[in-house]
Design a protein around this motif. Structure first.
Motif, mmCIF file in Angstrom:
data_model
loop_
_atom_site.group_PDB
_atom_site.id
_atom_site.type_symbol
_atom_site.label_atom_id
_atom_site.label_comp_id
_atom_site.label_asym_id
_atom_site.label_seq_id
_atom_site.Cartn_x
_atom_site.Cartn_y
_atom_site.Cartn_z
ATOM 1 N N ASN C 283 0.795 -1.218 0.000
ATOM 2 C CA ASN C 283 0.000 0.000 0.000
ATOM 3 C C ASN C 283 0.833 1.276 0.000
ATOM 4 O O ASN C 283 0.304 2.354 0.167
ATOM 5 C CB ASN C 283 -0.990 -0.010 1.164
ATOM 6 C CG ASN C 283 -2.134 -0.972 0.884
ATOM 7 O OD1 ASN C 283 -2.855 -0.820 -0.096
ATOM 8 N ND2 ASN C 283 -2.267 -1.988 1.710
ATOM 9 N N VAL C 284 2.161 1.131 -0.192
ATOM 10 C CA VAL C 284 2.996 2.326 -0.315
ATOM 11 C C VAL C 284 2.845 2.846 -1.739
ATOM 12 O O VAL C 284 2.990 2.104 -2.699
ATOM 13 C CB VAL C 284 4.479 2.000 -0.024
ATOM 14 C CG1 VAL C 284 5.335 3.233 -0.208
ATOM 15 C CG2 VAL C 284 4.633 1.445 1.383
ATOM 16 N N ARG C 285 2.524 4.140 -1.837
ATOM 17 C CA ARG C 285 2.299 4.707 -3.170
ATOM 18 C C ARG C 285 3.592 4.839 -3.957
ATOM 19 O O ARG C 285 4.636 5.134 -3.396
ATOM 20 C CB ARG C 285 1.671 6.104 -3.053
ATOM 21 C CG ARG C 285 0.369 6.148 -2.343
ATOM 22 C CD ARG C 285 -0.720 5.439 -3.148
ATOM 23 N NE ARG C 285 -1.588 4.688 -2.265
ATOM 24 C CZ ARG C 285 -2.561 5.229 -1.529
ATOM 25 N NH1 ARG C 285 -2.803 6.504 -1.586
ATOM 26 N NH2 ARG C 285 -3.289 4.478 -0.756
ATOM 27 N N LEU C 287 5.709 2.983 -5.326
ATOM 28 C CA LEU C 287 6.928 2.270 -4.940
ATOM 29 C C LEU C 287 7.517 1.525 -6.140
ATOM 30 O O LEU C 287 6.833 0.834 -6.826
ATOM 31 C CB LEU C 287 6.611 1.284 -3.816
ATOM 32 C CG LEU C 287 7.847 0.758 -3.095
ATOM 33 C CD1 LEU C 287 8.512 1.865 -2.295
ATOM 34 C CD2 LEU C 287 7.481 -0.389 -2.181
#
Lengths: 159, 378, 287
Positions: C283-285, C287
């Motif tokens: 859920n890290v934008r 990446l």
């Protein structure tokens, strides 16, 4: 409480009421009614008075939006073990879409006026029911958003 | 230590002109000798024919976004540290032909060039640069796949390393684990003793290195005192190092993937990709398919690429890393953290090139500190 | 002396960077923008073996190369099958190729669906859009060895009824007594009388033993982002969820760096990941 015995059993076996206190369920069962719709039959139309909500016991219900000059747009389908209809909780208490039985449907309807009366008498019953409603609403909203973003569509630079 | 044992078998102290003899001996042995020379105001790695081509008595002044060469009498041949070039350009050239295809009856045929391995001798390889080579060895032999071209070039290259007697202003190899003392991985190791009595300690680290060292005329066999003097040179360089990479950099980065500081770096970063081009370990590449106008031939070229370009992360529809913040985060997190997961080592040697050649002077050591200090660590 | 790839393939261990010529033996249109090609080696020998979930790099002469998952049956030793959606220059060029045309092929590359680990479990196969293609070899493999698995459920979401991939096969599978198949569409058109909604809603209606189930998920990243919490909620833990990731695969051997996802090279450490190994990054934008 003459006729609630049968309704009580129907509610008890529906996932929406899973784990509800027996006494409360009996109260709710007092507002419940068995309904049956044939394939293609409309359960309600947009704009009509929203005086019920429904549990699906069997069958599939299409929630539709009618746009003049276009085919009916199916927004969502509701299946066995699920519920539909929350306009009865929100003023002005009118349906904001059509509901149609896609196939033979066996539903349990719960009378809104009856329920609202019971909630006024016992707020905690209203709270219990709302706690069951809100996750369903949240999931439908989230699904609607995913449908909206058209995630399977061609990449933006190809449209 | 094995290198030391080997070096004892062939370690000599020679006068300064022994360097020229060494370069010529390597040339006679069939090596193309590559070494530092001044080009466009900087020390680069180019073919050198003799010691006269080397930057004698030149010192580089480096800082965030600055590099100046200045004359310094009596400083010696290797008084500079590292410039914009690294040896990666010879082991992993910026542009390589992968294969050629030609149209044939009902289709096409593909030919791959044999991995060419010219015999190159690298003269003046620093400890951090040896470390960079070891790091790239792991990249191009990743346990599943091997790059045959890289392997052939690396095996053919002869390494004449040099101990640093001076720390550059952007160096931080001590904290990055890259130097300044050359420990292993060389064929020949030089330690320069500049000044009036200008000499080199020459140590062999391999059989082929020993053959060259033993053939050097003049000078004398090295003794314990010479080895201790060499140690003092690198100790002094280590002590003079002004920058430090935080030891917990991998954790700091992994734990701060979402941090407002990335946006602040992005405001400064020009996305010019300089840091990735000068980095001796950055290995990312792209391919270019070139087709003749008449379609009779096609070629695939592999060229250096940079994670700072938007296209780098393109998948159908658009780039994944659209913002500069995400691209800087990718670079530094890869270099200092993900590299450990991928190759069991940091991707940073502490050479400081990315600091010097960044037009706005973004400092990798400072950014790690800023992320740690701004408190994302839990 | 440089060898042609065809001879090199027999004489030398093939360089994974050099494409091997294959010939198209069949082209089938699947959807308006999606098609399937069958390939056989241009010279002699049978094609390579692969594991479900792996991909190839396909090269169109003079145009370029793209990563394409294998969509055929791993038990079929005679040909290799790819289902391709035209979304860019190379896939457009692939679509224009006809039976008899030549393409360059590298691979197979990447990690497979862990069908050995899922033995004995209920298997949930969750696909969206063209993401059904990389799952199809897993479906074949599971059905080829049906007795090794518990309940098998396939949940598939598509844009509209016209965008349902492998429709004929879905209907066939749905007719089996040993497999549960449910398909939903984002937007109903024509005479569609099936579910409308997203694939996560199908998962909830599943009827399987969530505590003994393994899920294989492939589709747009956003679909996977929503499918995982739904699976968790009904009791499928992250270490029994496998997702197939998509990144910019260029070299396919871990050298070019383009497909990095955190510490992983999607080309060689993926594309199939056990979800708990990447959950922190998922859920890290950007990446």
């Amino acid at each position: 409480m003459v006729k609630t015995g049968g309704m009580y059993d129907l509610l008890a076996e529906h996932p929406f009421f899973a784990g509800m206190d027996k006494g409360r369920m009996e109260v709710v069962a007092g507002c419940a009614m068995n309904e049956r719709f044939e394939a293609g039959q409309y359960i309600f139309h947009e704009g009509e008075s929203a005086d019920k909500f429904y549990l699906v016991r069997h069958g599939m219900v299409a929630l539709e939006f009618h746009v003049p000059g276009r085919e009916q747009t199916v927004l969502d389908t509701v299946h066995k073990g699920e519920i539909f209809g929350w306009s009865w909780m929100v003023s002005p208490y009118t349906w904001s879409f059509d509901a149609r039985a896609v196939e033979l449907c066996r539903l349990v309807s719960l009378d809104a006026k009856c329920l609202r009366g019971k909630f006024d008498a016992d707020n905690s019953l209203g709270y219990d029911l709302l706690r069951r409603f809100i996750p369903v609403m949240a999931e439908r909203l989230s699904a609607a958003r995913m449908q909206m973003i058209d995630m399977y569509g061609q990449p933006p630079d190809r449209k | 230590m094995s290198a030391k044992q080997k070096s004892e078998s062939a370690a000599r102290v020679v006068p300064a002109d022994g360097l020229d003899a060494l370069i010529r001996a390597l040339a006679r042995a069939g090596y193309t000798t590559i070494g530092p020379r001044v080009e466009d105001g900087a020390v680069t790695y180019r073919p050198v024919g003799s010691a006269a081509d080397l930057p004698l008595d030149m010192v580089d002044e480096q800082g965030g976004g600055t590099y100046r060469l200045r004359a310094s009498k009596g400083a010696g041949y290797f008084a500079h540290v590292v410039g914009p070039h690294s040896w990666k350009r010879y082991l992993y050239p910026p542009r390589q032909l992968m294969w050629r295809a030609s149209r044939a009856r009902s289709g096409f045929a593909v030919e791959a060039p044999e991995p060419a391995a010219d015999k190159l001798a690298f003269i003046g390889v620093r400890a951090c640069e040896l470390r960079a080579m070891e790091i790239q060895d792991r990249v191009f032999d990743n346990g599943q796949f091997t790059d045959p071209g890289y392997r052939a070039r690396r095996a053919a290259a002869l390494v004449v390393a040099v101990n640093c007697g001076r720390a550059g202003d952007t160096c931080f190899c001590v904290s990055a684990g890259g130097g300044p003392r050359v420990e292993d991985g060389y064929d020949i190791l030089l330690t320069e003793f500049p000044g009036k009595d200008h000499t080199f300690l020459v140590q062999a680290g391999s059989a082929r290195g020993a053959r060259v060292v033993k053939a050097l005329r003049g000078g004398r066999d090295a003794g314990e005192a010479d080895l201790r003097a060499a140690q003092r040179r690198t100790d002094a360089a280590a002590k003079a190092m002004g920058r430090e990479l935080a030891g917990d950099a991998p954790q700091v980065l992994r734990e701060n993937l979402e941090h407002p500081h990335w946006q602040r770096v992005a405001e400064r970063c020009l996305n010019c990709a300089n840091c990735t081009m000068v980095c001796p370990t950055c290995f990312c590449s792209t391919v270019e398919d070139v087709t003749a106008l008449d379609g009779s031939h096609a070629e695939r070229w592999r060229t250096w690429d940079s994670c700072f370009t938007t296209d780098f992360s393109y998948i159908h529809g658009g780039a994944i890393r659209r913002g500069g913040a995400a691209r800087y985060r990718q670079w530094i997190t890869h270099k200092l953290a993900s590299w450990h997961e991928q190759f069991g080592t940091s991707g940073c040697t502490g050479c400081g090139r990315c600091i010097t050649w960044c037009p706005v002077g973004i400092d990798i050591t400072e950014e790690v500190r800023a992320l740690a200090a701004r408190g994302g660590r839990k | 002396m440089p060898a042609t790839a065809a001879t090199a393939a027999t004489a030398l261990p093939a360089d994974p960077m050099v494409p091997v010529p294959y010939r198209i033996t069949r082209v089938a249109r699947e959807l308006s923008d999606t098609f399937t090609v069958d390939l056989v080696p241009a010279r002699g020998k049978a094609p390579f073996r692969f594991a479900p979930g792996q991909f190839n790099m396909l090269y169109v002469y003079g145009v370029g190369e793209v990563p394409i998952s294998i969509s055929g049956d791993p038990a079929d030793g005679a040909r290799v099958r790819h289902t391709i959606r035209a979304v860019g220059t190379v896939t457009d060029a692939l679509r224009r190729l006809k039976k008899g045309a030549m393409v360059g092929l590298r691979g197979p590359f990447g990690t497979p669906w862990p069908l050995d680990l899922t033995e004995g479990c209920d298997v949930l196969i969750i696909g969206g859009g063209v993401g059904l293609a990389p799952l199809r070899p897993a479906i074949y493999e599971v059905l080829n060895n049906r007795d090794r698995y518990g309940k098998v459920c396939l949940f598939y979401g598509a844009r509209t009824p016209d965008d349902i991939l492998f429709r004929g096969e879905l209907e066939k599978w749905r007719g089996r007594f040993d497999m549960f198949v449910d398909v939903t569409v984002d937007r109903a058109t024509g005479r569609w009388a099936g579910p409308v909604g997203v694939v996560t809603q199908l998962i909830r209606r599943g009827g399987f033993d969530a505590y003994h189930a393994c899920a294989l998920v492939c589709g747009p990243e956003v679909m996977m982002r929503f499918a995982v919490p739904t699976l968790n909620e009904i009791g499928v833990a992250n270490d029994r969820i496998f997702v197939s990731m998509e990144r910019n695969m260029k070299c396919a051997v871990g050298f070019c760096g383009h497909c990095q996802f955190g510490g992983a090279f999607v080309c060689k450490d993926g594309p199939v990941f056990r979800y708990d190994t990447i959950s922190k990054l998922f859920n890290v934008r950007e990446l």
